[in-house]
Design a protein around this motif. Structure first.
Motif, PDB file in Angstrom:
ATOM      1  N   GLU A  31     109.591  15.433  33.589  1.00 52.17           N
ATOM      2  CA  GLU A  31     110.262  15.928  32.391  1.00 52.17           C
ATOM      3  C   GLU A  31     111.780  15.763  32.491  1.00 52.17           C
ATOM      4  O   GLU A  31     112.505  16.055  31.550  1.00 52.17           O
ATOM      5  N   ALA A  32     112.226  15.268  33.662  1.00 50.80           N
ATOM      6  CA  ALA A  32     113.630  14.897  33.873  1.00 50.80           C
ATOM      7  C   ALA A  32     114.584  16.066  33.633  1.00 50.80           C
ATOM      8  O   ALA A  32     115.635  15.920  33.015  1.00 50.80           O
ATOM      9  N   TRP A  33     114.223  17.236  34.162  1.00 50.16           N
ATOM     10  CA  TRP A  33     115.146  18.361  34.100  1.00 50.16           C
ATOM     11  C   TRP A  33     116.332  18.096  35.018  1.00 50.16           C
ATOM     12  O   TRP A  33     116.206  17.500  36.079  1.00 50.16           O
ATOM     13  N   ASN A  34     117.519  18.577  34.593  1.00 55.42           N
ATOM     14  CA  ASN A  34     118.714  18.378  35.410  1.00 55.42           C
ATOM     15  C   ASN A  34     118.607  19.103  36.744  1.00 55.42           C
ATOM     16  O   ASN A  34     119.090  18.633  37.757  1.00 55.42           O
ATOM     17  N   ARG A  35     117.997  20.286  36.720  1.00 60.78           N
ATOM     18  CA  ARG A  35     117.753  21.050  37.943  1.00 60.78           C
ATOM     19  C   ARG A  35     116.365  21.656  37.844  1.00 60.78           C
ATOM     20  O   ARG A  35     115.778  21.752  36.777  1.00 60.78           O
ATOM     21  N   PHE A  36     115.852  22.092  38.992  1.00 60.52           N
ATOM     22  CA  PHE A  36     114.549  22.745  38.981  1.00 60.52           C
ATOM     23  C   PHE A  36     114.653  24.059  38.219  1.00 60.52           C
ATOM     24  O   PHE A  36     115.523  24.886  38.488  1.00 60.52           O
ATOM     25  N   ASN A  37     113.754  24.247  37.256  1.00 56.56           N
ATOM     26  CA  ASN A  37     113.780  25.406  36.378  1.00 56.56           C
ATOM     27  C   ASN A  37     112.797  26.459  36.894  1.00 56.56           C
ATOM     28  O   ASN A  37     111.581  26.277  36.822  1.00 56.56           O
ATOM     29  N   MET A  38     113.333  27.547  37.437  1.00 56.73           N
ATOM     30  CA  MET A  38     112.487  28.589  38.021  1.00 56.73           C
ATOM     31  C   MET A  38     111.580  29.234  36.969  1.00 56.73           C
ATOM     32  O   MET A  38     110.414  29.538  37.237  1.00 56.73           O
TER      33      MET A  38
END
Length: 426
Positions: free
Chosen positions: A236-243
């Motif tokens: 999903e190409a998130w900029n950072r890991f989404n907790m």
């Protein structure tokens, strides 16, 4: 050591057949109480060896018999024995293979025997990390020695012949789907059927989750769900890991994430906002998580090959994120990077460079491009601010080495990145 399924036992057995007069495999994963009981008393190593020889039906000859302790994490006293065997019987050659070693020891202490400690043979054991097959090894397996030797023989400042570039592009896409787990690669060679490869990969994923259940205790559900989320978040190409998307917070997911990192099920890249040496992670809480193998990644995330070959702008971020994961797997094996890595963003968050590599006292920015290279705006921002000694762009372009400037290295050659860095004086 290395992740389950990377071929440790196969490699050791091949080594034994080629280099020794005889060998014996002692598999501690089998329910052989007699073998494990031999290690309960380490005061008499001669008795231990006699028992092992009787069970194996092979005489252990000094320097000529390779003794293989397989899945050694299942027999904790065997680990302790290595210290004494190294001291008292140094002319016997022993090689061990295992995975999840630290986690297995911790789980034994937590669950089976509180207060128990293994006397680990520090200083008596040489560790060798084994990674999934890199792209070069995949090319060798799929295309054969002639093609591989031609590719491997290309100097770091030479371009790849155009007749090879099209083949390499197809091989690269296939590798993103198949990955480097040997059983998946062999299935692809034998069948050329991606459905069959996916069956193998799903079996590997199931075996990983069985290990999670075996060694993670009551955290299994959270760890398993987090691993699934990490795969989807990559694609999903998130900029950072989404907790929050992973069902928790920085606090509640810290231990499960560390467990997956220790188990070689995940790799982490920390966010940094400068070029300090050593790199300085921002706040210690901002990072990306990647899978250790692109085949397992695309399998778990349900990525179809058509997405990888598409030119559709709507899926370009997916291709870019998978290319980043690919690059991380290649540089990990090429540079033997066992720990965390880093990526850069500016304080505003509107510029990002995919990786920072530390070579000596130099910080080298590395940008990954799965499609058209374009203007490299973020990389330009980075260079204006820090003036790095060298800059690397990994893309589908052919090689162009420019010392002191932007050097373009094909994605297909990332498995040889160490040689390119050496060529650049790094």
């Amino acid at each position: 050591e290395g992740a389950k399924g990377v071929g440790k036992t196969t490699l050791v057995m091949e080594f034994a057949r080629n280099e020794y007069g005889s060998h014996v495999l002692i598999d501690f994963s089998e329910k052989n109480k007699y073998i494990k009981a031999l290690f309960d008393d380490l005061s008499d190593l001669d008795r231990l060896f006699r028992g092992l020889q009787l069970n194996a039906g092979v005489e252990f000859k000094e320097r000529d018999t390779l003794i293989i302790f397989d899945e050694i994490q299942h027999c904790y006293p065997a680990l302790t024995s290595l210290k004494y065997l190294g001291e008292e019987l140094p002319d016997h050659h022993i090689v061990c293979a295992g995975s999840l070693l630290g986690l297995a020891l911790a789980e034994r202490e937590r669950k089976d025997n509180p207060g128990w400690r293994t006397s680990f043979p520090a200083g008596k054991v040489n560790f060798i990390r084994m990674w999934p097959m890199d792209f070069g090894e995949y090319v060798l397996a799929v295309k054969g020695e002639d093609f591989f030797e031609t590719l491997n023989g290309i100097a770091t400042d030479e371009t790849i012949p155009e007749w090879m570039m099209s083949d390499l592009d197809t091989l690269y896409i296939d590798y993103l789907m198949v990955g480097g787990m040997p059983e998946a690669v062999q299935t692809w060679i034998d069948t050329k059927d991606m459905d069959e490869v996916r069956k193998v990969q799903r079996d590997i994923v199931r075996s990983f989750k069985e290990d999670m259940g075996k060694y993670s205790g009551e955290n299994y559900q959270r760890i398993s769900a987090l691993w699934d989320s990490a795969a989807y978040q990559v694609t999903e190409a998130w900029n950072r890991f989404n907790m929050k998307k992973a069902g928790g917070t920085t606090k509640t997911l810290a231990d499960p994430i560390q467990w997956l990192l220790d188990a070689d099920f995940l790799r982490r890249t920390w966010e940094v906002n400068d070029d300090s040496v050593p790199p300085n992670p921002r706040g210690g809480i901002f990072y990306k998580l990647y899978l250790p193998d692109t085949g397992l990644l695309t399998c778990m995330a349900g990525i179809d090959r058509r997405i990888l070959v598409s030119k559709d702008e709507n899926t370009s971020k997916i291709r870019g994120a998978i290319a980043e994961n690919y690059v991380l797997t290649q540089i990990s094996s090429s540079l033997d990077l066992e720990g965390d890595t880093y990526f850069w963003t500016n304080p505003k968050g509107d510029a990002e460079v995919d990786f920072q590599l530390m070579r000596g006292m130099e910080i080298i920015p590395v940008e990954v491009k799965s499609g058209e290279v374009g203007r490299l705006k973020s990389l330009g921002t980075y260079c204006e601010r820090y003036s790095p000694k060298e800059v690397l762009v990994l893309s589908t372009r052919n090689t162009r080495i420019n010392k002191g400037g932007y050097s373009f290295i094909p994605l297909y050659m990332t498995w040889k990145l160490g040689m390119y860095l050496e060529h650049l004086g790094l």
